[in-house]
Design an enzyme around this catalytic site. Structure first.
Site, PDB file in Angstrom:
ATOM      1  N   ARG A 142      -6.939  -3.058 -11.515  1.00  0.00           N
ATOM      2  CA  ARG A 142      -7.956  -3.319 -10.503  1.00  0.00           C
ATOM      3  C   ARG A 142      -8.471  -2.022  -9.881  1.00  0.00           C
ATOM      4  O   ARG A 142      -7.700  -1.186  -9.433  1.00  0.00           O
ATOM      5  CB  ARG A 142      -7.353  -4.160  -9.365  1.00  0.00           C
ATOM      6  CG  ARG A 142      -7.661  -5.627  -9.505  1.00  0.00           C
ATOM      7  CD  ARG A 142      -9.105  -5.942  -9.204  1.00  0.00           C
ATOM      8  NE  ARG A 142      -9.267  -6.415  -7.857  1.00  0.00           N
ATOM      9  CZ  ARG A 142      -9.017  -7.669  -7.481  1.00  0.00           C
ATOM     10  NH1 ARG A 142      -8.594  -8.572  -8.328  1.00  0.00           N
ATOM     11  NH2 ARG A 142      -9.189  -8.028  -6.229  1.00  0.00           N
ATOM     12  N   CYS A 143      -9.789  -1.875  -9.873  1.00  0.00           N
ATOM     13  CA  CYS A 143     -10.403  -0.692  -9.282  1.00  0.00           C
ATOM     14  C   CYS A 143     -11.379  -1.127  -8.198  1.00  0.00           C
ATOM     15  O   CYS A 143     -11.914  -2.219  -8.260  1.00  0.00           O
ATOM     16  CB  CYS A 143     -11.173   0.089 -10.342  1.00  0.00           C
ATOM     17  SG  CYS A 143     -10.135   0.623 -11.694  1.00  0.00           S
ATOM     18  N   LYS A 163       0.812  -1.223   0.000  1.00  0.00           N
ATOM     19  CA  LYS A 163       0.000   0.000   0.000  1.00  0.00           C
ATOM     20  C   LYS A 163       0.839   1.264   0.000  1.00  0.00           C
ATOM     21  O   LYS A 163       1.835   1.348   0.707  1.00  0.00           O
ATOM     22  CB  LYS A 163      -0.913   0.006   1.217  1.00  0.00           C
ATOM     23  CG  LYS A 163      -1.945  -1.067   1.049  1.00  0.00           C
ATOM     24  CD  LYS A 163      -3.183  -0.834   1.874  1.00  0.00           C
ATOM     25  CE  LYS A 163      -4.119  -1.953   1.552  1.00  0.00           C
ATOM     26  NZ  LYS A 163      -5.490  -1.568   1.456  1.00  0.00           N
ATOM     27  N   HIS A 202      -3.657 -17.168  -1.911  1.00  0.00           N
ATOM     28  CA  HIS A 202      -3.406 -16.260  -3.029  1.00  0.00           C
ATOM     29  C   HIS A 202      -2.680 -16.968  -4.165  1.00  0.00           C
ATOM     30  O   HIS A 202      -2.496 -16.412  -5.232  1.00  0.00           O
ATOM     31  CB  HIS A 202      -2.608 -15.048  -2.555  1.00  0.00           C
ATOM     32  CG  HIS A 202      -3.285 -14.337  -1.424  1.00  0.00           C
ATOM     33  ND1 HIS A 202      -3.039 -14.650  -0.100  1.00  0.00           N
ATOM     34  CD2 HIS A 202      -4.243 -13.391  -1.407  1.00  0.00           C
ATOM     35  CE1 HIS A 202      -3.796 -13.888   0.659  1.00  0.00           C
ATOM     36  NE2 HIS A 202      -4.545 -13.123  -0.101  1.00  0.00           N
TER      37      HIS A 202
END
Ligand code: GLN
Ligand code: ZN
Length: 750
Positions: free
Chosen positions: A513-514, A110, A692
């Site tokens: 990706r949104c 992030k 994942h």
């Protein structure tokens, strides 16, 4: 004269054109030329939009096909060796971001405290750099050809190095500054030669706690770069400069941008420190949220700066790049007029910047319409009964006991008596595969193509199938599978009062990706039970314990656009009480094990260490408020993922969930080291399957991880579970992996 400026515009496009173009290029359906054409179109459209909005200083090089940090990595030629063989620059760039069959993707994390993820630069001993991309120059020229003289944006060298990870432990990325600076200098000189008079260099690390080495690096960097090319606007954002204020103002650059939305209080001090020849860019329109600004209040703030430094050294801008806001509110026709009047997306924010600039240049009267509309919206907002619900506020203000009835050992005894689970109990985190069929049925239902009865029957059949599979595999605590949920926050937001949803309010999360965060606009309450029906239905199908599944208050807050007219802690408390009602209703319906997910608790941590305690206090208290309304025989679980938790272990323990499941498998149980220093008091399921990855872990893999865990945690505290929900996986791998997981638990029991 005072000028208006922008620091960056969302790249993805109003209709997510970039996403679509990227994905069809990745699938091999289109050629790179088509992707570049889309990029070029979007850049042209966005430059024009900014000009039409009246912005004087328009950025370029803020556009990226995937990520601006990755662009900087590519610009410096810092290509990790495993990608070295890829000659095509597009393929190389996307291979670094997304991986190939042969080379795993670079890490992603992030960007400061946003929900935007950047690609983490990787550096190794003997790292070499070279100027490998001319993108900044190309885009500057591209805009110029359209008649727009832009201010190119670069990620600063010290921020880039500070966020980089050394692949060999002994390397300090900052030690590479000397190798990186000449490349920045070369690029700046080239930009100047092209005609650029200013560049914007982003050093957001200036709002963090800095080491002496970082401070030194900043001084060294700007001593070199200030003479290298165009004048530098050094941009800081996401917080106050605080103890770095003197450093930032003393750097030999021509301008400084500061975030006056997050930190308006820093203005007077900075005005005192600022040299007489420096330009100040005041970030007065919120680049991180979607609320319309109080223009009169912001005008007063700007006037303070104007009084101190005069009109000519002043620029008016959003607080940070508008990357973190959706593009245009005009398309939100499904929102009612009133709600819409409280909002502003990127395009509207630029109009606000222009109105403020015009008012500074020619007086408030020159922008009267904008100011009147702002004042009317702000007044209506303050008085609106849709927002302010005295009963909700009163309930949130009242004290409640945050502790459960008994201490953990008492609760554990009661829960063990009730459920008689074996040692090393097995469970999953909640969701089961959201197959194409599940998504199709939901879409058909939303479009009105199938009726409620048909959709419900479908969901019941899916839920029953999941229950039967779990029974067959032999899991101890079952889940219903979350087939009825689109997203773990949206599902709750849609059922809570005080939330609104946009049609097209997309914000880039990473690459293509949104996300479309819910908007928390008013006091939050729960009109009716939200999950009881599906949990009770699933429980009725089996004799085994069924775990109820909720999203926690901090995570709902963290993944939404949050109102700014009251503290985040207060909004969180309201959500917590709504979740508390749901927890109690689940218990009443006979659900004796309830999981309250808080995957975003860690990411809510403030940027400055000194603010951590205050945040953790209210975040933990909100979790406890949501969980403490039930009897001691009810078992509360929580789940966390996506982060390193080692530094907040005491806070996690204070949440006092009876059981926590936590992501550990990717870092090979790195987290468990924390348990050697900190004795976690309650039960814990360290994730033994990295969901994942499409790889099915063997029993031997999982057993090895559990044995490692058992070195730091007493065996009778341990659960066996995957490290996150299974919604992105397919059924065959889920069944295979869960079978191995149950065999692992059985082996451990022996
Ligand atoms: N219960 C959620 C699920 O299983 C948790 C998701 C998450 O942790 N992000 O999907
Ligand atoms: Zn998770």
């Amino acid at each position: 004269m005072t000028k208006s400026a922008n620091l960056g515009f969302p790249r993805i496009g109003l209709h997510r054109e970039l996403k679509k173009s990227l994905e069809s290029y990745w699938k091999g359906e289109t050629h790179a030329d088509a992707l570049h054409a889309t990029g070029k179109q979007l850049r042209a459209r966005h430059w024009q939009l900014q000009r039409d909005a009246g912005i004087d200083i328009i950025p370029s090089n803020d556009f990226a096909y995937y990520d601006h940090m990755l662009d900087t990595t590519a610009m410096l030629g810092a290509i990790p060796p495993r990608f070295a063989g890829i000659a095509d620059p597009d393929q190389l760039y996307f291979a670094m971001a997304r991986g190939t069959a042969a080379a795993p993707a670079m890490e992603m994390t992030k960007w400061f405290d946003t929900n935007y993820h950047y690609i983490v630069p990787e550096l190794h001993t003997g790292q070499r750099f070279h100027l490998a991309s001319t993108k900044a120059l190309d885009h500057y020229r591209e805009a110029k050809a359209l008649g727009i003289d832009t201010r190119p944006v670069l990620v600063g060298p010290v921020t880039w190095l500070s966020l980089a990870k050394a692949k060999d432990g002994s390397l300090d990325p900052l030690s590479l500054l000397d190798s990186v600076l000449p490349l920045y200098a070369e690029l700046l000189a080239a930009l100047k030669a092209e005609g650029a008079t200013w560049v914007q260099i982003d050093e957001p690390i200036l709002v963090l706690d800095l080491s002496d080495a970082q401070k030194h690096a900043l001084r060294q960097a700007y001593a070199t770069l200030s003479a290298a090319g165009p004048r530098i606007m050094l941009a800081t954002y996401f917080g106050a400069l605080l103890d770095n204020a003197e450093l930032a103002t003393q750097l030999p650059v021509s301008g400084l941008h500061i975030d006056l939305v997050r930190a308006p209080e820093q203005l007077p001090h900075l005005l005192k420190l600022l040299d007489a020849d420096k330009t100040l860019s005041v970030g007065v329109i919120d680049g991180r949220n979607i609320w319309r600004a109080d223009l009169d209040r912001q005008l007063a703030l700007i006037t303070t700066a104007w009084d101190a430094i005069g009109p000519d050294r002043l620029q008016i801008a959003p607080s940070c790049s508008l990357l973190h806001t959706p593009v245009d509110l005009d398309g939100e026709t499904a929102l009612d007029e009133e709600l819409r009047s409280w909002l502003a997306f990127a395009k509207q924010k630029l109009a606000e910047v222009s109105a403020l600039t015009l008012a500074m240049q020619k007086g408030r009267g020159a922008a009267k319409a904008a100011f009147d509309a702002s004042a009317a919206a702000i007044a209506a907002h303050k008085a609106s009964a849709r927002i302010h619900k005295p009963q909700v506020k009163a309930r949130a203000a009242a004290k409640i006991a945050l502790g459960r009835g008994g201490v953990f050992s008492t609760r554990r005894a009661l829960q063990r008596q009730r459920y008689k689970l074996p040692p090393f109990p097995t469970t999953t985190i909640g969701s089961f595969p959201q197959t194409a069929e599940v998504r199709e049925q939901r879409a058909a239902f939303k479009k009105g193509q199938i009726d409620t009865a048909t959709y419900d029957a479908f969901l019941q059949a899916e839920t029953e199938r999941a229950v039967r599979i779990q029974e067959r595999i032999g899991l101890d605590v079952l889940v219903h599978g979350e087939f009825e949920r689109n997203d773990m926050v949206e599902y709750f937001g849609e059922q809570l009062d005080g939330f609104a949803f946009t049609k097209n309010g997309w914000v880039q999360s990473y690459g293509s990706r949104c996300v479309k965060p819910p908007v928390i606009y008013g006091d939050v309450s729960r009109p009716a039970p939200m999950t009881v029906r599906w949990s009770a239905y699933a429980a009725s199908l089996t004799d085994r314990p069924m775990k109820g599944m909720l999203t926690g208050p901090v995570t709902i807050l963290q993944w939404s656009f949050v109102r700014v007219d009251q503290p985040r802690s207060e909004t969180c408390r309201q959500i917590a009480l709504a979740i508390r009602d749901e927890v109690i209703d689940l218990e009443t319906a006979g659900i004796g094990i309830i999981q309250i997910d808080e995957p975003a608790l860690r990411e809510g941590l403030p940027l400055r260490h000194s603010d951590w305690d205050v945040y953790l206090r209210w975040a933990v208290d909100c979790f406890r408020a949501s969980a403490s309304g039930v009897s001691d025989a009810t078992q509360i679980h929580t789940h966390m993922c996506y982060a390193e938790f080692n530094d907040i272990m005491p806070a996690i323990a204070e949440m006092d969930a009876d059981v926590i499941s936590i992501e550990t498998s990717r870092s090979d149980m790195e987290l468990l080291e924390a348990f050697r220093d900190f004795k976690y008091p309650n039960e814990i399921g360290p994730g033994v399957w990295d969901i994942h990855s499409p790889r099915v872990p063997s029993q031997a893999d999982m057993e090895a991880l559990m044995r490692k865990a058992a070195q730091g945690i007493p065996a009778d505290q341990l659960w066996v579970n995957p490290d996150c929900g299974l919604k992105t996986r397919g059924w065959p791998e889920v069944e295979a992996a869960l079978e191995n997981l149950v065999v692992t638990a059985k082996a451990l029991r022996r």
